[in-house]
Design an enzyme around this catalytic site. Sequence first.
Site: not given
Ligand code: ADP
Ligand code: MG
Length: 392
Positions: A38, A40, A128, A131, A163, A175
């Site tokens: 926290h 950032d 991790l 996104s 995002e 990230d």
């Molecule tokens: P995090 O970034 O922590 O993994 P988020 O909710 O921010 O969680 O992002 C996850 C979303 O990103 C997934 O639900 C999907 O929509 C998208 N995504 C990311 N990488 C992929 C992938 N390799 N295949 C499909 N969707 C992906």
């Molecule tokens: Mg994310």
Amino acid sequence: MVNQDVYDELLEKFGAHYGVAPTVVSYAPGRIEVLGNHTDYNEGYVFSAAIDYGTFFAVRPNDLGKNRIVAGDLMHEVTFPLTGATPVKEDTWANYVIGTVAGLAALKPQTRGFDAMFLGNIPLGSGLSSSAALEMCTAKALCALWEIEADAVTLAKIGQRAEHDYAGCSCGLLDQISSLCGAQGKLVKTDFRTLKVETVDLGPTVCFLMCNPHAKHALVDGQYNSRRQACEEAAAYFAKVLPHPVTALRDVSWAEWEAHKAGLDPTVAARAAHPIGEDERVLEGATLLEKGDLEGFGRLLNASHKSSQVYFENSHPEIDRVVAIAQATPGVLGARISGGGFGGSAVVLVRADQAEAARAAIAEGYKAQTGKPCDVAQITPSQGATVVFRAE
Ligand code: ADP
Ligand code: MG
């Protein structure tokens, strides 16, 4: 190259789907937050790392006057226009790509479309940053294809916009910066006031474990906002009582907090202690790493978790449990909550030669205490986003 198997699978699927080979392939990793919780939005410092799990993005130009993107795990295709693309309601994974493309096309408008496919091995939605990896591999590939020169902060901001405006998530820049600037065996140290990024050597003798006990987030949004408000209120107070300028908690030292905390509401004072202490721990951590003092660095992770529990109250009983189990496991140098909190995952610093034994011991210890599984994955700080293939 890391994750060669994913690269090979993507190229095979791309060829089968489009009938031709890509002209550019890029890669971007996920990230872990290592120290600086926290901090950032308080304009402070964070230690993070790019991880050895990531996403590849393969692309070639087309003459269809539109863009096509396929998620390689689902083999779903989404089509979107070259300009004015809006967020989609189904196949929402495409929004991370569409948003990033919009940001890049604003730098250099395009008249040709592209055919693309991505594939990765970061667990989705487990903290991790799959996104950000998706945004940054999109950005790296299209910068190569479209011959755009852009620095890391510019690309990170394009990902952040994607995002905010396309995926509906108001994240910071950590990230994307970690995914772009990570390096093998190094931590990324980011100053969120200046957005200056450095890498600091961690070396090969330690690595990390990420422990996800699937703790439920309760009322996370409200909690997050109330913490931000408390930090702002505290910063405004310190700006009045301290003789030097204060625009964010980054400007307040631990000694100043102790000297003046009595003038604050006790809860607000406690909240402010966390980012102030975290900033000092990141700076001290950098000094310890320079000296190769990994035990000392590990103790700072433990202190960070204590601060989350006592001052910021952003931990969770199940995270506290896994942190306590980890801290008592041989080979572990430190453990703490990672990310926003109120659930999520714990990050553990462990000696590399004891990592596998510690991984099994933490998972088994958690199962013995709760009867429930805790996913524990070994993470090695690894290379940042890059172009991995470019046709002659
Ligand atoms: P995090 O970034 O922590 O993994 P988020 O909710 O921010 O969680 O992002 C996850 C979303 O990103 C997934 O639900 C999907 O929509 C998208 N995504 C990311 N990488 C992929 C992938 N390799 N295949 C499909 N969707 C992906
Ligand atoms: Mg994310």
